[in-house]
Design an enzyme around this catalytic site. Structure first.
Site, PDB file in Angstrom:
ATOM      1  N   GLY A 106       2.387   2.175  10.518  1.00  0.00           N
ATOM      2  CA  GLY A 106       3.321   3.291  10.348  1.00  0.00           C
ATOM      3  C   GLY A 106       4.041   3.682  11.629  1.00  0.00           C
ATOM      4  O   GLY A 106       4.673   4.735  11.694  1.00  0.00           O
TER       5      GLY A 106
ATOM      6  N   SER B 118       3.357  -2.359  10.118  1.00  0.00           N
ATOM      7  CA  SER B 118       4.814  -2.420  10.263  1.00  0.00           C
ATOM      8  C   SER B 118       5.414  -3.773   9.882  1.00  0.00           C
ATOM      9  O   SER B 118       6.366  -4.240  10.500  1.00  0.00           O
ATOM     10  CB  SER B 118       5.228  -1.993  11.675  1.00  0.00           C
TER      11      SER B 118
ATOM     12  N   GLU C 102      -6.764   4.786   7.558  1.00  0.00           N
ATOM     13  CA  GLU C 102      -6.535   6.212   7.266  1.00  0.00           C
ATOM     14  C   GLU C 102      -7.745   6.819   6.564  1.00  0.00           C
ATOM     15  O   GLU C 102      -8.080   7.982   6.768  1.00  0.00           O
ATOM     16  CB  GLU C 102      -5.256   6.360   6.414  1.00  0.00           C
TER      17      GLU C 102
ATOM     18  N   ASN D  33       0.884  -1.178   0.000  1.00  0.00           N
ATOM     19  CA  ASN D  33       0.000   0.000   0.000  1.00  0.00           C
ATOM     20  C   ASN D  33       0.915   1.219   0.000  1.00  0.00           C
ATOM     21  O   ASN D  33       1.487   1.559   1.024  1.00  0.00           O
ATOM     22  CB  ASN D  33      -0.891  -0.007   1.247  1.00  0.00           C
TER      23      ASN D  33
ATOM     24  N   HIS E  19      -9.407   1.345   4.478  1.00  0.00           N
ATOM     25  CA  HIS E  19      -8.140   1.476   5.228  1.00  0.00           C
ATOM     26  C   HIS E  19      -8.387   2.407   6.420  1.00  0.00           C
ATOM     27  O   HIS E  19      -9.167   3.355   6.327  1.00  0.00           O
ATOM     28  CB  HIS E  19      -7.053   2.046   4.302  1.00  0.00           C
TER      29      HIS E  19
ATOM     30  N   GLU F  26      -5.547  -4.990  10.371  1.00  0.00           N
ATOM     31  CA  GLU F  26      -4.523  -3.972  10.602  1.00  0.00           C
ATOM     32  C   GLU F  26      -4.799  -3.226  11.902  1.00  0.00           C
ATOM     33  O   GLU F  26      -5.590  -2.266  11.919  1.00  0.00           O
ATOM     34  CB  GLU F  26      -4.522  -2.956   9.460  1.00  0.00           C
TER      35      GLU F  26
ATOM     36  N   LYS G 246       0.179   4.249  -0.341  1.00  0.00           N
ATOM     37  CA  LYS G 246      -0.457   5.471   0.175  1.00  0.00           C
ATOM     38  C   LYS G 246      -0.194   6.623  -0.809  1.00  0.00           C
ATOM     39  O   LYS G 246      -0.160   6.395  -2.010  1.00  0.00           O
ATOM     40  CB  LYS G 246       0.045   5.788   1.580  1.00  0.00           C
TER      41      LYS G 246
HETATM   42  C1  PEP Z   1      -0.678   0.119   5.738  1.00  0.00           C
HETATM   43  O1  PEP Z   1      -0.544   1.142   5.134  1.00  0.00           O
HETATM   44  O2  PEP Z   1      -1.672  -0.566   5.536  1.00  0.00           O
HETATM   45  C2  PEP Z   1       0.354  -0.295   6.685  1.00  0.00           C
HETATM   46  C3  PEP Z   1       0.211  -1.410   7.331  1.00  0.00           C
HETATM   47  O3  PEP Z   1       1.442   0.547   6.837  1.00  0.00           O
HETATM   48  P1  PEP Z   1       2.855   0.182   7.514  1.00  0.00           P
HETATM   49  O4  PEP Z   1       3.295  -1.143   6.945  1.00  0.00           O
HETATM   50  O5  PEP Z   1       3.768   1.296   7.135  1.00  0.00           O
HETATM   51  O6  PEP Z   1       2.636   0.075   8.983  1.00  0.00           O
END
Ligand code: PEP
Length: 251
Positions: free
Chosen positions: A173, A213, A97, A10, A95, A167, A12
């Site tokens: 992040g 992460s 976000e 992803n 997501h 998630e 973003k």
């Molecule tokens: C994500 O954007 O779905 C995500 C899990 O980000 P990250 O791997 O940077 O934590």
């Protein structure tokens, strides 16, 4: 029953269209022998170039969002038919976000999931709890609720084609990965919920990813857990070496 591991990036709001094509051109050589299904979730403007660059490779392409309506007065939005016309394979829906910054709810997630199927796109549906919710001890109830509403009204056959990304918001992040046991526990709860709602056959087939992460060092342990079928990867999917290692988690 063996489910194919899905390593989905992803990106973003990162990379220009030119950078995206360069990245995918380099990535496709590197992951040609990956056993996992490799997906890149790219900004809308990168989709045409990335789809062209990925042609003939084993890389699939995802959009990061879509509107549920076919067309109309929805300034700034992109519809399912527009994505399908480009040749997009997957669409990331709900997501955290988007839920946090753009007001998406379980109900809009459900509308988008239906629209994705209507236009031949496979949804990657994101669910997960905040740190407060985890500390309040409501993770299982919350995630079960999110999954139930996201899939409301789908047929069992459709549910088999859904990918659910668990998630935990506190792990996105932040560099704070859930332990493989924490991630497995919730992914198993989600699979149990699918079994209750749609039966064992669907529960055995549906893929449930972990996201938060994921990196080159922890992907193998996470993806080898019994109920974790890959990862939705943010930061590490922007780096060629790291994403290659994640896609080849078992090599
Ligand atoms: C994500 O954007 O779905 C995500 C899990 O980000 P990250 O791997 O940077 O934590």
């Amino acid at each position: 029953m063996s489910r194919k591991i899905i390593a989905a990036g992803n990106w973003k709001m990162n990379k220009t269209a030119k950078e995206a094509v360069e990245f995918v051109n380099a990535l496709k050589e590197r992951v040609a022998d990956a056993d996992s299904e490799v997906v890149v979730g790219v900004p809308f403007v990168c989709l045409p170039g990335v789809i062209e660059a990925a042609k003939g490779s084993n890389i699939k392409v995802a959009a990061q969002n879509m509107h549920w309506e076919e067309k109309g007065a929805f300034t700034g939005e992109v519809s399912g038919p527009m994505l399908a016309d480009l040749g997009v394979d997957y669409v990331i829906i709900g997501h955290s976000e988007r839920r946090q910054y753009f007001g998406e709810t379980d109900e809009t997630v459900n509308k988008k999931v239906h629209a994705a199927f209507k236009y031949g796109l496979k949804p990657i549906v994101c669910v997960g709890e905040s740190l407060t919710q985890r500390e309040q001890g409501v993770t299982a109830e919350l995630v079960r609720y999110q999954v139930k509403i996201a899939l409301l009204g789908l047929s069992a056959e459709q549910v088999k084609d859904v990918v659910i990304a668990y998630e935990p918001i506190w792990a996105i992040g932040t560099g704070k990965t859930a332990t493989s046991e924490q991630a497995e526990e919730v992914c198993a709860i989600i699979r149990g919920c699918i079994k209750e709602l749609y039966g064992s056959e669907v529960a055995e087939v549906i893929r449930i990813q972990y996201g938060g992460s994921v990196n080159a060092a922890n992907a193998s342990e996470l993806f080898n857990m019994p109920d974790i079928d890959g990862g939705l990867v943010g930061g590490a999917s922007l780096k060629l070496d790291d994403f290659e290692k994640i896609a080849k988690y078992n090599k």
